[in-house]
Design an enzyme around this catalytic site. Sequence first.
Site, PDB file in Angstrom:
ATOM      1  N   GLY A   1       0.868  -1.189   0.000  1.00 35.63           N
ATOM      2  CA  GLY A   1       0.000   0.000   0.000  1.00 35.63           C
ATOM      3  C   GLY A   1       0.895   1.227   0.000  1.00 35.63           C
ATOM      4  O   GLY A   1       1.051   1.924  -1.003  1.00 35.63           O
ATOM      5  N   ARG A   2       1.544   1.461   1.169  1.00 35.37           N
ATOM      6  CA  ARG A   2       2.445   2.602   1.330  1.00 35.37           C
ATOM      7  C   ARG A   2       3.503   2.655   0.214  1.00 35.37           C
ATOM      8  O   ARG A   2       3.765   3.720  -0.344  1.00 35.37           O
ATOM      9  CB  ARG A   2       3.153   2.462   2.685  1.00 35.37           C
ATOM     10  CG  ARG A   2       3.941   3.680   3.105  1.00 35.37           C
ATOM     11  CD  ARG A   2       4.832   3.334   4.303  1.00 35.37           C
ATOM     12  NE  ARG A   2       4.138   2.628   5.361  1.00 35.37           N
ATOM     13  CZ  ARG A   2       3.508   3.219   6.376  1.00 35.37           C
ATOM     14  NH1 ARG A   2       3.502   4.520   6.482  1.00 35.37           N
ATOM     15  NH2 ARG A   2       2.902   2.491   7.296  1.00 35.37           N
TER      16      ARG A   2
ATOM     17  N   CYS B   1      -8.768  22.806  17.024  1.00 38.35           N
ATOM     18  CA  CYS B   1      -8.826  23.356  18.351  1.00 38.35           C
ATOM     19  C   CYS B   1      -8.329  22.332  19.357  1.00 38.35           C
ATOM     20  O   CYS B   1      -9.095  21.855  20.195  1.00 38.35           O
ATOM     21  CB  CYS B   1     -10.272  23.730  18.621  1.00 38.35           C
ATOM     22  SG  CYS B   1     -10.387  25.188  19.587  1.00 38.35           S
ATOM     23  N   GLU B   2      -7.063  21.928  19.223  1.00 38.61           N
ATOM     24  CA  GLU B   2      -6.439  21.088  20.244  1.00 38.61           C
ATOM     25  C   GLU B   2      -4.930  21.111  20.054  1.00 38.61           C
ATOM     26  O   GLU B   2      -4.436  21.115  18.917  1.00 38.61           O
ATOM     27  CB  GLU B   2      -7.022  19.679  20.249  1.00 38.61           C
ATOM     28  CG  GLU B   2      -6.557  18.716  19.217  1.00 38.61           C
ATOM     29  CD  GLU B   2      -7.141  17.331  19.512  1.00 38.61           C
ATOM     30  OE1 GLU B   2      -8.368  17.210  19.466  1.00 38.61           O
ATOM     31  OE2 GLU B   2      -6.370  16.407  19.817  1.00 38.61           O
TER      32      GLU B   2
ATOM     33  N   ARG C   1      -1.138  11.488  11.067  1.00 42.35           N
ATOM     34  CA  ARG C   1      -0.103  10.490  11.375  1.00 42.35           C
ATOM     35  C   ARG C   1       0.889  10.952  12.444  1.00 42.35           C
ATOM     36  O   ARG C   1       1.414  10.143  13.177  1.00 42.35           O
ATOM     37  CB  ARG C   1       0.622  10.056  10.090  1.00 42.35           C
ATOM     38  CG  ARG C   1      -0.308   9.358   9.101  1.00 42.35           C
ATOM     39  CD  ARG C   1       0.412   8.749   7.911  1.00 42.35           C
ATOM     40  NE  ARG C   1       1.285   7.658   8.306  1.00 42.35           N
ATOM     41  CZ  ARG C   1       2.594   7.735   8.408  1.00 42.35           C
ATOM     42  NH1 ARG C   1       3.218   8.883   8.129  1.00 42.35           N
ATOM     43  NH2 ARG C   1       3.306   6.699   8.777  1.00 42.35           N
TER      44      ARG C   1
HETATM   45  N1  LLP Z   1      -2.172  -5.955   4.020  1.00 39.95           N
HETATM   46  C1  LLP Z   1      -2.678  -5.939   5.264  1.00 39.95           C
HETATM   47  C2  LLP Z   1      -3.414  -7.086   5.740  1.00 39.95           C
HETATM   48  C3  LLP Z   1      -2.499  -4.804   6.085  1.00 39.95           C
HETATM   49  O1  LLP Z   1      -2.986  -4.807   7.321  1.00 39.95           O
HETATM   50  C4  LLP Z   1      -1.796  -3.694   5.581  1.00 39.95           C
HETATM   51  C5  LLP Z   1      -1.645  -2.476   6.387  1.00 39.95           C
HETATM   52  C6  LLP Z   1      -1.291  -3.758   4.277  1.00 39.95           C
HETATM   53  C7  LLP Z   1      -1.487  -4.905   3.532  1.00 39.95           C
HETATM   54  C8  LLP Z   1      -0.548  -2.620   3.640  1.00 39.95           C
HETATM   55  O2  LLP Z   1       0.605  -2.328   4.340  1.00 39.95           O
HETATM   56  P1  LLP Z   1       1.635  -1.249   3.726  1.00 39.95           P
HETATM   57  O3  LLP Z   1       2.253  -1.859   2.503  1.00 39.95           O
HETATM   58  O4  LLP Z   1       0.864  -0.035   3.407  1.00 39.95           O
HETATM   59  O5  LLP Z   1       2.606  -1.055   4.837  1.00 39.95           O
HETATM   60  N2  LLP Z   1      -2.063   3.902   9.177  1.00 39.95           N
HETATM   61  C9  LLP Z   1      -0.701   3.417   9.376  1.00 39.95           C
HETATM   62  C10 LLP Z   1      -0.440   2.150   8.594  1.00 39.95           C
HETATM   63  C11 LLP Z   1      -1.395   1.045   8.912  1.00 39.95           C
HETATM   64  C12 LLP Z   1      -1.150  -0.179   8.101  1.00 39.95           C
HETATM   65  C13 LLP Z   1      -2.248  -1.157   8.308  1.00 39.95           C
HETATM   66  N3  LLP Z   1      -2.176  -2.322   7.514  1.00 39.95           N
HETATM   67  C14 LLP Z   1       0.267   4.532   8.972  1.00 39.95           C
HETATM   68  O6  LLP Z   1      -0.198   5.611   8.622  1.00 39.95           O
HETATM   69  O7  LLP Z   1       1.474   4.358   9.033  1.00 39.95           O
END
Ligand code: LLP
Length: 432
Positions: free
Chosen positions: A293-294, A362-363, A331
């Site tokens: 994802g990221r 407002c925090e 984040r």
């Molecule tokens: N697959 C599963 C089952 C996951 O739980 C996640 C992310 C991904 C794939 C994708 O992971 P990535 O490649 O994006 O690292 N909100 C947090 C990140 C939470 C990730 C949750 N799961 C942040 O902003 O860093």
Amino acid sequence: MLKQPNLTVNNAGHLCVGGIDAVALAEKYGTPLYLLDEDMVRARMGLYASAMAAHLPAGSRPYYASKALCCKELCRWAKEEGMGLDAVSSGELYTALAAGFPAEDICLHGNAKTVEDIRYAVESGVGLIAADGEEELYRIDAVAGEMGVRQRVLLRVTPGIDPHTFAAVNTGVIDVKFGVPIPTGQALAVTKTALALSNIILEGFHCHVGSQIFDADPFLLEADVMAAFLSDVRRQTGYIAPVLDLGGGFAVAYAEADAAPDCAGMIAALAGRLRENFAQYDYPLPRIILEPGRGIVAAAGVTLYTVQNVKSVPGRACYVALDGGMTDDPRYALYGARYTALIADRADEPQTERVTLAGRCCESGDLLGEDMPLQAARAGDVLAVLVTGAYNYSMASNYNRVPRPPIAALRGGEDRLIVRRETLADIVGCDL
Ligand code: LLP
């Protein structure tokens, strides 16, 4: 400045993203504004797909983890670049389907799916549902039975790996809300349940060790634990898994000090380890799914703000207050996440100051960072925060009834909106 080939500075001293002047974009669309370099997103999608095609068995594929950034246009890009898609809610599933993403290439995740989520997924014909545990298997089986179909399912298991110590641990990291733990023997027991249910086809297993992982080691350990588990399952049940989904988690550099992660190298190393392990057990190598994802969207994103005011507290911090903040990027408030920022209209000037970037809510916890290097800021400056493509728009909120910013996509030197700015009317849109 963080080195990225798509970030340059023009003769006017302005930051350019994908060759386009960021200050001009801020004027055109207003701020706060998310920019997303489409060329870069597509290139990243292609990179994962080609690394997997080069090193893993036929049919292996990246599924874009749409939780990182989900809107219809992103789903279209993922489809065009040949990716599958990981959705974790009916909302993400709806978005993908509305964008024309093929249901059979979608995997529905989530640790607490409702019957409605499951029904929607089965009805839509999603290719895979990652079942998070025994009750969910029964629920999927019941829904599929009602609809007279057999649903393909992965069972999410918890391998018990700590991505930060690169160690397999028997307790602690299995104490999470996701999946069925392997080390306790529960995963094997639930596999037997899955195999016994008549409206479910067990396609294989899913696991995910964490996010923002810089080093191949946790993935290699994951390959070890999963190969041993699959072999154990075969010994106990005779079942051979056609698919193994190893989740996402590939890191990106947020600051100059961060190492530039080599995702293609990590995938090659992972593939090597999988081959070794499965050969050792004389087990046919499953098709592999990865869920970045990221790694796909983070570095392609830049958020632009307008500086509203600058306040120095003598001997203490200098606050640079922006027209956005935790509502478009929670984040730092949530995780203390680090970012790189710069003044986009004087990007060529040295960063002589250390500042706290303050949001508009407002925090006092509404900050984007503290002790950050920055050029001397003035009210009216356009401020850019880099590497905001992942988990910014997708985690944005309307706290304080602040409308969410739009997303402008940049491709081949052209810009266009792919998500419009929320209006005040949108803010009361659900109010009765
Ligand atoms: N697959 C599963 C089952 C996951 O739980 C996640 C992310 C991904 C794939 C994708 O992971 P990535 O490649 O994006 O690292 N909100 C947090 C990140 C939470 C990730 C949750 N799961 C942040 O902003 O860093």
